[in-house]
Design a protein around this motif. Structure first.
Motif, PDB file in Angstrom:
ATOM      1  N   SER A 187     -19.122  16.135  81.129  1.00  0.00           N
ATOM      2  CA  SER A 187     -20.210  15.829  82.069  1.00  0.00           C
ATOM      3  C   SER A 187     -21.430  16.674  81.745  1.00  0.00           C
ATOM      4  N   GLY A 188     -22.584  16.135  81.996  1.00  0.00           N
ATOM      5  CA  GLY A 188     -23.817  16.840  81.670  1.00  0.00           C
ATOM      6  C   GLY A 188     -24.177  17.890  82.707  1.00  0.00           C
ATOM      7  N   LEU A 189     -24.860  18.925  82.257  1.00  0.00           N
ATOM      8  CA  LEU A 189     -25.345  19.963  83.153  1.00  0.00           C
ATOM      9  C   LEU A 189     -26.864  19.985  83.103  1.00  0.00           C
ATOM     10  N   VAL A 190     -27.454  20.294  84.243  1.00  0.00           N
ATOM     11  CA  VAL A 190     -28.903  20.439  84.334  1.00  0.00           C
ATOM     12  C   VAL A 190     -29.207  21.920  84.495  1.00  0.00           C
ATOM     13  N   GLU A 191     -30.183  22.414  83.764  1.00  0.00           N
ATOM     14  CA  GLU A 191     -30.525  23.831  83.858  1.00  0.00           C
ATOM     15  C   GLU A 191     -31.768  24.019  84.727  1.00  0.00           C
ATOM     16  N   HIS A 192     -31.725  25.040  85.564  1.00  0.00           N
ATOM     17  CA  HIS A 192     -32.864  25.434  86.384  1.00  0.00           C
ATOM     18  C   HIS A 192     -33.122  26.919  86.136  1.00  0.00           C
ATOM     19  N   GLN A 220     -49.048  26.872  88.909  1.00  0.00           N
ATOM     20  CA  GLN A 220     -48.905  25.425  89.000  1.00  0.00           C
ATOM     21  C   GLN A 220     -47.693  24.965  88.191  1.00  0.00           C
ATOM     22  N   ARG A 221     -47.560  25.542  87.011  1.00  0.00           N
ATOM     23  CA  ARG A 221     -46.435  25.148  86.149  1.00  0.00           C
ATOM     24  C   ARG A 221     -45.111  25.592  86.748  1.00  0.00           C
ATOM     25  N   ILE A 222     -45.078  26.782  87.332  1.00  0.00           N
ATOM     26  CA  ILE A 222     -43.851  27.277  87.962  1.00  0.00           C
ATOM     27  C   ILE A 222     -43.430  26.346  89.089  1.00  0.00           C
ATOM     28  N   LEU A 223     -44.384  25.932  89.912  1.00  0.00           N
ATOM     29  CA  LEU A 223     -44.064  25.041  91.027  1.00  0.00           C
ATOM     30  C   LEU A 223     -43.604  23.671  90.542  1.00  0.00           C
ATOM     31  N   GLU A 224     -44.206  23.181  89.467  1.00  0.00           N
ATOM     32  CA  GLU A 224     -43.839  21.869  88.948  1.00  0.00           C
ATOM     33  C   GLU A 224     -42.468  21.868  88.281  1.00  0.00           C
ATOM     34  N   GLU A 225     -42.207  22.892  87.458  1.00  0.00           N
ATOM     35  CA  GLU A 225     -40.995  22.891  86.646  1.00  0.00           C
ATOM     36  C   GLU A 225     -39.811  23.562  87.329  1.00  0.00           C
ATOM     37  N   ALA A 226     -40.084  24.448  88.269  1.00  0.00           N
ATOM     38  CA  ALA A 226     -38.995  25.204  88.871  1.00  0.00           C
ATOM     39  C   ALA A 226     -38.906  25.012  90.380  1.00  0.00           C
ATOM     40  N   GLY A 227     -39.671  24.074  90.908  1.00  0.00           N
ATOM     41  CA  GLY A 227     -39.691  23.882  92.352  1.00  0.00           C
ATOM     42  C   GLY A 227     -38.330  23.595  92.940  1.00  0.00           C
ATOM     43  N   GLU A 228     -37.547  22.745  92.275  1.00  0.00           N
ATOM     44  CA  GLU A 228     -36.231  22.378  92.807  1.00  0.00           C
ATOM     45  C   GLU A 228     -35.305  23.586  92.854  1.00  0.00           C
ATOM     46  N   SER A 229     -35.385  24.419  91.808  1.00  0.00           N
ATOM     47  CA  SER A 229     -34.573  25.633  91.794  1.00  0.00           C
ATOM     48  C   SER A 229     -35.066  26.627  92.840  1.00  0.00           C
ATOM     49  N   PRO A 288     -37.304  44.733  81.156  1.00  0.00           N
ATOM     50  CA  PRO A 288     -36.117  45.538  81.470  1.00  0.00           C
ATOM     51  C   PRO A 288     -35.678  45.495  82.923  1.00  0.00           C
ATOM     52  N   GLN A 289     -36.622  45.321  83.878  1.00  0.00           N
ATOM     53  CA  GLN A 289     -36.211  45.349  85.280  1.00  0.00           C
ATOM     54  C   GLN A 289     -35.339  44.153  85.661  1.00  0.00           C
ATOM     55  N   TYR A 290     -35.360  43.103  84.831  1.00  0.00           N
ATOM     56  CA  TYR A 290     -34.517  41.939  85.109  1.00  0.00           C
ATOM     57  C   TYR A 290     -33.447  41.725  84.035  1.00  0.00           C
ATOM     58  N   ALA A 291     -33.373  42.609  83.052  1.00  0.00           N
ATOM     59  CA  ALA A 291     -32.410  42.443  81.956  1.00  0.00           C
ATOM     60  C   ALA A 291     -30.981  42.414  82.494  1.00  0.00           C
ATOM     61  N   GLY A 292     -30.209  41.468  81.974  1.00  0.00           N
ATOM     62  CA  GLY A 292     -28.834  41.317  82.417  1.00  0.00           C
ATOM     63  C   GLY A 292     -28.657  40.284  83.510  1.00  0.00           C
ATOM     64  N   GLU A 293     -29.759  39.879  84.158  1.00  0.00           N
ATOM     65  CA  GLU A 293     -29.688  38.815  85.167  1.00  0.00           C
ATOM     66  C   GLU A 293     -29.607  37.458  84.475  1.00  0.00           C
ATOM     67  N   GLU A 294     -29.137  36.451  85.203  1.00  0.00           N
ATOM     68  CA  GLU A 294     -29.095  35.101  84.656  1.00  0.00           C
ATOM     69  C   GLU A 294     -30.495  34.594  84.329  1.00  0.00           C
ATOM     70  N   LEU A 295     -30.611  33.895  83.217  1.00  0.00           N
ATOM     71  CA  LEU A 295     -31.867  33.237  82.868  1.00  0.00           C
ATOM     72  C   LEU A 295     -31.937  31.852  83.514  1.00  0.00           C
ATOM     73  N   PHE A 296     -30.836  31.122  83.435  1.00  0.00           N
ATOM     74  CA  PHE A 296     -30.750  29.780  84.011  1.00  0.00           C
ATOM     75  C   PHE A 296     -29.604  29.715  85.007  1.00  0.00           C
ATOM     76  N   GLN A 297     -29.689  28.732  85.877  1.00  0.00           N
ATOM     77  CA  GLN A 297     -28.542  28.314  86.668  1.00  0.00           C
ATOM     78  C   GLN A 297     -28.193  26.903  86.204  1.00  0.00           C
ATOM     79  N   PHE A 298     -26.965  26.721  85.795  1.00  0.00           N
ATOM     80  CA  PHE A 298     -26.533  25.421  85.296  1.00  0.00           C
ATOM     81  C   PHE A 298     -25.860  24.644  86.426  1.00  0.00           C
ATOM     82  N   VAL A 299     -26.390  23.472  86.704  1.00  0.00           N
ATOM     83  CA  VAL A 299     -25.893  22.639  87.802  1.00  0.00           C
ATOM     84  C   VAL A 299     -25.354  21.345  87.218  1.00  0.00           C
ATOM     85  N   GLU A 300     -24.141  20.979  87.618  1.00  0.00           N
ATOM     86  CA  GLU A 300     -23.526  19.773  87.072  1.00  0.00           C
ATOM     87  C   GLU A 300     -24.227  18.523  87.584  1.00  0.00           C
ATOM     88  N   ARG A 301     -24.572  17.645  86.644  1.00  0.00           N
ATOM     89  CA  ARG A 301     -25.186  16.363  86.997  1.00  0.00           C
ATOM     90  C   ARG A 301     -24.107  15.450  87.585  1.00  0.00           C
TER      91      ARG A 301
END
Length: 405
Positions: free
Chosen positions: A136-141, A170-179, A107-120
């Motif tokens: 055009s394709g979008l990349v999600e972070h 480790q997984r957060i850094l690997e999969e979400a590092g760019e974001s 609940p403390q984050y409900a309503g916030e964006e889950l992803f940010q969509f960035v155009e490839r």
């Protein structure tokens, strides 16, 4: 991100036996409710030819699962989740026809964006043509709010299951590092939590590097003074774990800097953690009276905050000081109180540390059988939690005592 329209008729979502189950031709999953760290939703503009609305569930291990937002049993499953989490869930995007996303729980984050969509970037002639006609394709972070949610879970896992916390960071850094790199607070925090998990696993060199990386990231923004002090606190913790006087003294110097920063920011929780660690460092320097005085100060401060977790840690550390001062009855009193709180709070790693101290108290009292049984129990628990270096030290205690005349 497009899914087959066929999955809309085959998909079924339900909750039973404490698990969320999704059955579909492409992407079935079965997840325990206790293991769900984050729930959200997103939409695409690909309907009606393909599924354009999805629910997302991320586990405490950082694994992402998706279910069609048109799955049979969806309403009943959401009702069951509301009942389990004791909150109202409000999915909002079923009617959306574009790329949008939303966090539904916690609940403390409900309503916030889950992803940010960035155009490839559109590459080549065909790519530019596709971009002009809206294909055009979008990349999600992961969004900053989603990353904060996952890091909150990883932080809690440090007490409950350090091995899982390490895998998750480790997984957060690997999969979400760019974001995360685009948001200094989140990026720095990810490295700090990862460093703490490495410390808990006994990988001190890597933990030190992670803490220094977190500090460097926080230093890029002058407003993140408290965050930088938190990373510096981790550096001091790792330094102290080297267990030599020079490193201990260096840790004390770092802690003075930490406490000044926390005081300037009116960060009472940060100050409390710094006081706790100062007590531990003084203990390791065998300055027991100063250690007890510092920890008693921390005990007074934690009572104002009502933080049961920190209260238990401080009680355990006072018990360790009392053991070294050969005040065995006082040591056992504090450590038993701490172990009870740790158990109630399901802080498994800290509970094992308290049992370890209790075994040493039994040894100091000449109660060899109880001490051996305690060391064996602690070793087993540390191994279960993936804390190999701690398990080896408990094993050494048991072997030493078993071989004593």
């Amino acid at each position: 991100m497009a899914h087959s329209k066929e999955s809309l008729t085959d998909g079924e979502l339900r909750v039973d036996d404490g698990a969320l189950r999704y059955i579909a031709k492409d992407g079935s999953f079965d997840v325990g409710l206790v293991d769900i760290a984050l729930a959200g939703e997103y939409t695409t503009p690909y309907g009606p030819a393909a599924c354009d609305y999805f629910l997302v569930f991320v586990t405490t291990a950082g694994v992402r699962h998706e279910a069609s937002g048109y799955a049979a049993g969806l309403d009943a499953a959401l009702d069951a989740l509301q009942s389990y989490w004791q909150v109202s869930l409000h999915p909002q995007l079923m009617a959306s026809t574009s790329f949008r996303s939303n966090i539904v729980w916690p609940p403390q984050y409900a309503g916030e964006e889950l992803f940010q969509f960035v155009e490839r970037p559109a590459l080549g002639f065909l790519g530019r043509i596709r971009a002009r006609i809206g294909l055009s394709g979008l990349v999600e972070h992961w969004s900053p709010a989603a990353l904060e949610t996952l890091l909150d879970v990883a932080h809690r896992e440090l007490d409950d299951d350090p091995g899982r916390a390490l895998a998750m960071t480790q997984r957060i850094l690997e999969e979400a590092g760019e974001s995360a790199a685009r948001h200094r607070h989140v990026h720095g925090r990810a490295w700090k939590e990862h460093g703490t998990a490495l410390y808990m696993a006994g990988r001190l060199g890597e933990a030190l590097e992670a803490s220094q990386r977190a500090r460097a990231i926080f230093e890029e923004d002058p407003q993140l003074v408290s965050d930088r002090a938190s990373a510096l606190l981790l550096t001091a913790l790792v330094q102290n774990a080297r267990k030599d006087n020079e490193a201990n003294e260096a840790a004390l110097v770092l802690l003075e800097e930490c406490m000044s920063a926390f005081a300037a920011c009116n960060d009472s929780r940060g100050m409390l953690k710094a006081l706790e660690l100062r007590g531990i460092v003084l203990f390791d320097l065998r300055r027991y009276s100063e250690a007890v005085s510092t920890l008693q100060h921390a005990l007074t401060e934690v009572s104002k905050l009502g933080d049961e977790r920190e209260l238990a840690r401080i009680e355990n550390n006072i018990g360790r000081c009392a053991l070294q001062a050969e005040n065995h009855s006082e040591a056992m009193r504090y450590v038993q109180k701490a172990a009870f709180r740790f158990n109630e709070l399901k802080m498994e790693a800290e509970c094992a540390r308290a049992w370890w101290c209790m075994a040493r108290i039994h040894e100091a009292l000449g109660e060899k059988t109880d001490a051996l049984r305690g060391f064996q129990r602690v070793e087993k628990e540390f191994r279960k939690l993936g804390m190999t270096s701690m398990a080896e030290k408990a094993s050494e205690d048991r072997t030493r005592l078993a071989g004593a005349a």
